[in-house]
Write a protein that holds these residues in place. Structure first.
Motif, mmCIF file in Angstrom:
data_model
loop_
_atom_site.group_PDB
_atom_site.id
_atom_site.type_symbol
_atom_site.label_atom_id
_atom_site.label_comp_id
_atom_site.label_asym_id
_atom_site.label_seq_id
_atom_site.Cartn_x
_atom_site.Cartn_y
_atom_site.Cartn_z
ATOM 1 N N GLY A 297 -3.716 -1.641 -8.629
ATOM 2 C CA GLY A 297 -4.908 -0.801 -8.631
ATOM 3 C C GLY A 297 -4.678 0.489 -7.866
ATOM 4 O O GLY A 297 -3.560 0.806 -7.470
ATOM 5 N N GLY A 298 -5.742 1.254 -7.680
ATOM 6 C CA GLY A 298 -5.663 2.474 -6.875
ATOM 7 C C GLY A 298 -5.506 3.729 -7.707
ATOM 8 O O GLY A 298 -5.685 3.732 -8.926
ATOM 9 N N CYS A 299 -5.130 4.797 -7.022
ATOM 10 C CA CYS A 299 -5.150 6.140 -7.619
ATOM 11 C C CYS A 299 -4.272 6.288 -8.859
ATOM 12 O O CYS A 299 -4.672 6.918 -9.833
ATOM 13 C CB CYS A 299 -4.735 7.167 -6.574
ATOM 14 N N THR B 231 0.829 -1.215 0.000
ATOM 15 C CA THR B 231 0.000 0.000 0.000
ATOM 16 C C THR B 231 0.856 1.255 0.000
ATOM 17 O O THR B 231 1.817 1.351 0.765
ATOM 18 C CB THR B 231 -0.903 0.022 1.256
ATOM 19 N N TYR B 232 0.499 2.206 -0.840
ATOM 20 C CA TYR B 232 1.137 3.528 -0.840
ATOM 21 C C TYR B 232 0.083 4.550 -0.447
ATOM 22 O O TYR B 232 -1.104 4.356 -0.740
ATOM 23 C CB TYR B 232 1.663 3.877 -2.235
ATOM 24 N N ILE C 248 -0.155 -10.940 -5.572
ATOM 25 C CA ILE C 248 0.406 -9.703 -4.999
ATOM 26 C C ILE C 248 -0.426 -8.552 -5.544
ATOM 27 O O ILE C 248 -0.636 -8.444 -6.754
ATOM 28 C CB ILE C 248 1.892 -9.517 -5.392
ATOM 29 N N VAL C 249 -0.953 -7.727 -4.642
ATOM 30 C CA VAL C 249 -1.749 -6.576 -5.076
ATOM 31 C C VAL C 249 -1.032 -5.295 -4.667
ATOM 32 O O VAL C 249 -0.640 -5.132 -3.509
ATOM 33 C CB VAL C 249 -3.166 -6.592 -4.442
ATOM 34 N N PHE C 250 -0.842 -4.399 -5.626
ATOM 35 C CA PHE C 250 -0.300 -3.063 -5.334
ATOM 36 C C PHE C 250 -1.451 -2.080 -5.294
ATOM 37 O O PHE C 250 -2.215 -1.979 -6.256
ATOM 38 C CB PHE C 250 0.684 -2.636 -6.440
ATOM 39 N N ASN C 251 -1.599 -1.370 -4.171
ATOM 40 C CA ASN C 251 -2.602 -0.310 -4.067
ATOM 41 C C ASN C 251 -1.843 1.013 -4.128
ATOM 42 O O ASN C 251 -1.167 1.389 -3.176
ATOM 43 C CB ASN C 251 -3.388 -0.469 -2.757
ATOM 44 N N THR C 252 -1.933 1.701 -5.254
ATOM 45 C CA THR C 252 -1.012 2.811 -5.534
ATOM 46 C C THR C 252 -1.571 4.183 -5.160
ATOM 47 O O THR C 252 -2.761 4.346 -4.909
ATOM 48 C CB THR C 252 -0.665 2.846 -7.037
#
Ligand code: 5AD
Ligand code: SF4
Length: 433
Positions: free
Chosen positions: A78-80, A7-8, A41-45
């Motif tokens: 995913g994410g912003c 998470t970022y 692995i999920v990146f939440n940007t």
């Protein structure tokens, strides 16, 4: 099967990652694991500043090795940052090993996207421009006990000229009051001791006739031993009603996070913040006159286009006058698509760096001064964890100050009164009484 989430960004993102974990559990991923052992692995940007994007780009790139070693590994981003115009395509081109790309508007569809990817070889790219589904039905896997985050609004309508949030999170939407109250009641029953209401601008919450102060009043009236926090407040929507509710309930932490961004009226106007320095300081004065033990925290940006030394001095003097308990400080980062990115007079990095160091020095001196005043007194700490290196338990006081102490029993999730024996930097050290 195991999962790993990176998470970022802000608390909103941290909470969304808890929802992502909820979706993954439903899809058969049973436990969190280190990245090397994960099956997904999920990146939440985040994309609020350029460095947040650079970090994500670097770390996504390094997944290539893992993917090569384990063909069945699924990688979702995913994410912003993915929601930003054109970014999903760039990511796909640069990192062809990504399996799923999803935006902020369809987080709730991640489960379906995983299903889809299981059935096809091709990558799944799904970044809708409009919000499609709300996340209200998802059960998050909460990771921040004894604190629990609760969304009250999504998105933002303010269009501060430097900020990309309204473009990647869409127009502001308020959740139904009944849903929020039910969620908080459930969390308190489950034993959560601190509830943080989240929104890009909580003060503009509205559900029918219920505005934010009334919502806060009702949440604080829920029975149980818990602390209540909320963030973020916009100074343009600061109201006497809000202060009255804070004054009425001891459950509400007496700290207001009120981003000032700048102390110069000319810069505030260019930022489209819709308040003046004077109006901001009036809010501060009013809050402290009504609740003398209240404290303020803030966000500040240096190096906004055309910022002069005199503008920056105005920010320094505002910090002194408002006497902040702490502040998040940022160097302005141009974001494509925002108004400020098109403005003349962008400030060189070297100039901004000198300014931010001065600003951090000032903020730290205020924070240290306040912490030092605690020595000899007491602080009410909600214990949230154990610091292996220090060999001490840690938690926060109602103002968000970190307190450390030794305990024979495990007090995580308990309110503990400390006699403060030492302050170091922004941290307090004490003995349990
Ligand atoms: N550059 C630097 N800081 C920014 N923030 C938002 N957008 C930018 C930007 N483009 C800061 C603001 C906001 C906080 C969450 O991030 O201070 O309050
Ligand atoms: Fe960005 Fe301004 Fe909205 Fe905050 S209020 S999210 S700074 S546009």
């Amino acid at each position: 099967m195991k999962y790993h989430i990176v998470t970022y960004g802000c608390q909103m993102n941290l909470h969304e990652s808890e929802k992502i974990a909820g979706i993954l559990r439903e899809k058969g991923y049973e436990e969190e694991s280190p990245m090397e052992e994960a099956d997904i692995i999920v990146f939440n940007t985040c994309c609020i500043r350029e460095n947040a994007e650079n970090h994500a780009f670097g770390n996504i790139g390094s997944l290539k090795k893992l993917k090569r070693a384990k063909k069945s590994l699924m990688i979702a981003v995913g994410g912003c940052m993915v929601q930003e115009a054109g970014k999903a395509e760039t990511l796909k081109e640069k990192f062809p090993f990504i399996d799923i790309l999803f935006g902020t508007h369809n987080l709730a569809e991640l489960g379906d996207l995983i299903e889809q990817k299981r059935l096809q070889k091709k990558a799944v790219l799904s970044v809708p421009e409009e919000r499609r589904e709300t996340e209200d039905g998802i059960s998050p896997v909460r990771t921040s006990y004894p604190n629990a985050w609760v969304n009250i609004t999504y998105g933002c309508n303010n269009f501060c000229s430097y900020c990309i949030v309204p473009y990647v999170r869409g127009r502001e939407r308020s959740r139904k009051k009944e849903d929020i109250l039910a969620e908080v009641e459930k969390l308190v029953k489950e034993g959560y001791k601190e509830i943080t209401l989240l929104g890009q601008n909580v003060n503009s919450y509205r559900d029918g006739d219920t505005a934010f102060p009334a919502l806060l009043d009702e949440v604080a009236s829920i029975e149980g031993n818990f602390r209540l926090r909320f963030m973020t407040s916009h100074p343009k929507d600061f109201s006497a009603e809000l202060v009255a509710v804070m004054k009425k309930h001891t459950k509400i932490c007496r700290v207001l996070h009120l981003p000032a961004q700048s102390g110069s009226n000319r810069i505030l106007s260019l930022m489209n913040r819709r308040y003046t320095r004077e109006k901001y300081l009036d809010c501060v004065k009013y809050l402290k006159s009504e609740i003398p033990d209240a404290e303020l925290t803030t966000d500040l940006i240096v190096g906004f286009p055309t910022e002069t030394e005199a503008d920056f001095e105005d920010t320094l003097s505002l910090v002194r006058e408002a006497d902040f308990a702490s502040a998040f400080t940022f160097i302005y980062s141009p974001r494509t698509g925002t108004k400020a990115a098109e403005m003349e007079g962008q400030i060189p990095e070297e100039v901004s760096k000198v300014r931010i160091i001065k600003l951090i020095d000032l903020v730290n001196s205020l924070t240290r001064g306040k912490s030092a005043k605690y020595v000899g007194g007491t602080a009410e700490i909600l214990c949230e964890g154990y610091d292996e290196k220090k060999g001490m338990y840690l938690g926060r006081d109602p103002y968000g100050r970190m307190g450390y102490f030794v305990s024979d029993t495990n007090p995580i999730g308990e309110f503990v009164t400390l006699k403060i024996t030492r302050a170091s930097g922004i941290s307090l050290y004490g003995e349990r009484i």
